[in-house]
Design an enzyme around this catalytic site. Structure first.
Site, PDB file in Angstrom:
ATOM      1  N   LYS A   1       4.177  -6.610   3.727  1.00  0.00           N
ATOM      2  CA  LYS A   1       4.280  -5.612   3.139  1.00  0.00           C
ATOM      3  C   LYS A   1       4.033  -4.845   4.729  1.00  0.00           C
ATOM      4  CE  LYS A   1       0.357  -3.248   3.509  1.00  0.00           C
ATOM      5  NZ  LYS A   1      -0.598  -2.472   4.721  1.00  0.00           N
TER       6      LYS A   1
ATOM      7  N   GLU B   1       6.348   5.002   7.587  1.00  0.00           N
ATOM      8  CA  GLU B   1       5.835   6.191   6.841  1.00  0.00           C
ATOM      9  C   GLU B   1       6.710   7.956   7.055  1.00  0.00           C
ATOM     10  OE1 GLU B   1       1.470   4.779   5.534  1.00  0.00           O
ATOM     11  OE2 GLU B   1       2.038   6.177   7.476  1.00  0.00           O
TER      12      GLU B   1
ATOM     13  N   ASN C   1      -0.166  10.529   6.159  1.00  0.00           N
ATOM     14  CA  ASN C   1      -1.543  10.441   6.418  1.00  0.00           C
ATOM     15  C   ASN C   1      -2.170  10.994   7.018  1.00  0.00           C
ATOM     16  OD1 ASN C   1      -1.570   7.235   7.617  1.00  0.00           O
ATOM     17  ND2 ASN C   1       1.038   7.741   8.594  1.00  0.00           N
TER      18      ASN C   1
ATOM     19  N   THR D   1       0.620  -2.944  10.796  1.00  0.00           N
ATOM     20  CA  THR D   1      -0.975  -3.492   9.755  1.00  0.00           C
ATOM     21  C   THR D   1      -0.025  -3.583   8.448  1.00  0.00           C
ATOM     22  OG1 THR D   1      -2.061  -2.081   8.154  1.00  0.00           O
ATOM     23  CG2 THR D   1       0.499  -0.724   8.632  1.00  0.00           C
TER      24      THR D   1
ATOM     25  N   THR E   1       0.436  -0.955   0.363  1.00  0.00           N
ATOM     26  CA  THR E   1      -0.016  -0.468  -0.133  1.00  0.00           C
ATOM     27  C   THR E   1       1.069   1.272  -0.179  1.00  0.00           C
ATOM     28  OG1 THR E   1      -0.229   0.233   2.219  1.00  0.00           O
ATOM     29  CG2 THR E   1      -2.226  -0.904   1.131  1.00  0.00           C
TER      30      THR E   1
ATOM     31  N   THR F   1      -6.904  10.582   0.132  1.00  0.00           N
ATOM     32  CA  THR F   1      -7.243  11.180  -1.405  1.00  0.00           C
ATOM     33  C   THR F   1      -5.819  10.938  -2.424  1.00  0.00           C
ATOM     34  OG1 THR F   1      -6.464  13.174  -0.100  1.00  0.00           O
ATOM     35  CG2 THR F   1      -8.930  13.298  -0.085  1.00  0.00           C
TER      36      THR F   1
END
Length: 406
Positions: A178, A275, A401, A189, A152, A406
């Protein structure tokens, strides 16, 4: 003589496994449906999120894994199929049914995984068509495509292959995963799939997998958020034709070490891809009263946002580290704790016996400028140790995040 070879970045499918990864249109551009298939029924074990809010595929898999066998795993990315009610569970079942029809296998031997945005219904027309294409394109070289299709917000593919020779038989163990954000101890996650052609009993496989998950995936943290979809699965189909591995044997120990190494490699890669992360942090707790205390303290440090931001800011703020140990639940004497920081630029003690010690701030700054930092906390209370892995928390984490949907 047994030997172990680790090939980080390699995704060499073991004997009897096929895989594929394709673009079905769930995501805007990138691959989003993966299929893993064992040509014969495989022994299986799995570990799932401890979040009370569980995605539909997790609920389905938790029931199906009880019999300890599986033959295929279908995965979609871009949509978590979480918080989607009865329709979500029906969609997960229909994904499995589609696979079973195409591969002509027992539907209950198909496991389902999803990852992506929570609370949005699956676009089932796209998903089912994607599964058809994935089934048509299964190959012995499809591991890399499958690994790509489960990503992702990941910025790089995470894979590793281990080769072990046991009693003259070559056993292959390959894993890919992942995970990038919403990573927290007690899974992340993350999705992780380990495939091996080893012949091993169900009970031995289950023991090895669950114990190594506890030492690896359950010791990482990116941001303190726990996902609804966390799943780690291992399939062992026996195609290496080695003597079946049982608990309490030397062969089990070799298998266990290989599996721990594969899971640890993937866990660390997930953290390195956190991230917005700019730094990788390893936390070692040494000389703790118990293994439980060591793990509690290590987890607490890597999950502390104040520690993470200090690492990002290259600030040797050891008080934040000590405070995180203090609320971890670990049993220790604060007046005995020493803290060290280390990187390629050197090592420095920043805290002694739980208090201030003069140290070279300039050297500490240089140490923290490196991309990989090691924090060592010496509890001076016993002989146990524990390690956890985490990353810093940067401005980019908020950017990523803040506009995820979007």
């Amino acid at each position: 003589m047994e030997k172990l070879e680790i090939l980080e970045g390699s995704i060499e499918l073991p004997k009897g496994f096929l895989a594929s990864g394709i673009f079905a249109g769930i995501k805007k551009r990138k691959k989003d449906v993966a299929l893993i298939y064992s040509e014969k029924e495989a022994n299986a074990s799995a570990v799932f999120t401890t979040n009370k809010v569980k995605a539909a595929p997790v609920i389905l898999d938790m029931e199906r894994i009880k019999k300890g066998v599986a033959q295929a795993i279908v995965v979609n990315s871009g949509n978590a199929n979480a918080c989607t009610g009865e329709k979500g569970l029906e969609d997960a079942i229909n994904m499995a049914k589609k696979v079973s029809q195409l591969l002509k296998i027992d539907e209950k031997n198909v496991l389902v995984c999803s990852t992506g945005v929570i609370g949005v219904p699956l676009p089932m027309e796209k998903v089912l068509k994607g599964i058809e294409v994935a089934a048509e394109t299964l190959s012995t070289e499809g591991g890399y495509q499958a690994a790509e299709a489960i990503m992702t917000t990941d910025t790089f593919l995470k894979g590793v292959t281990a080769k072990l020779v046991i009693e003259g038989k070559t056993v292959t163990m390959t894993g890919f995963a992942k995970g990038s954000g919403m990573i927290h101890p007690n899974m992340a996650t993350m999705l992780s799939f380990i495939l091996t052609d080893a012949s091993i009993t169900k009970t031995a496989l289950d023991k090895a997998f669950k114990e190594t998950v506890e030492k690896t995936y359950n010791m990482i943290s990116v941001d303190g958020d726990m996902s609804t979809n966390d799943t780690a699965i291992i399939l062992a189909n026996g195609e290496a034709q080695n003597k079946t591995i049982e608990e309490g044997t030397h062969e089990f120990d070799i298998f266990y070490r290989a599996l721990e190494h594969v899971n640890k490699t993937l866990a660390k890669l997930i953290v390195k891809d956190g991230e917005g992360a700019t730094k990788f942090m390893e936390v070692n707790i040494v000389n703790a009263k118990s293994e439980k205390d060591a793990r509690l303290a290590a987890k607490s440090i890597v999950n502390s946002n104040l520690v993470k931001t200090a690492i990002f800011g290259e600030d040797a703020n050891w008080g934040r580290i000590l405070a995180a140990v203090g609320y971890s639940g670990a049993d220790f004497d604060v007046n005995r704790v020493d803290i060290y920081l280390k990187s390629l630029k050197g090592e420095i003690k920043v805290c002694e016996n739980g208090g201030y010690i003069f140290f070279d701030e300039a050297l500490a700054k240089e140490i923290l400028k490196e991309k990989e930092i090691t924090v060592t906390v010496d509890m001076k209370a016993g002989e146990y140790s524990g390690t956890a892995w985490g990353c810093d928390l940067s401005y980019d984490y908020v950017k990523i995040n803040g506009s995820y949907r979007t």
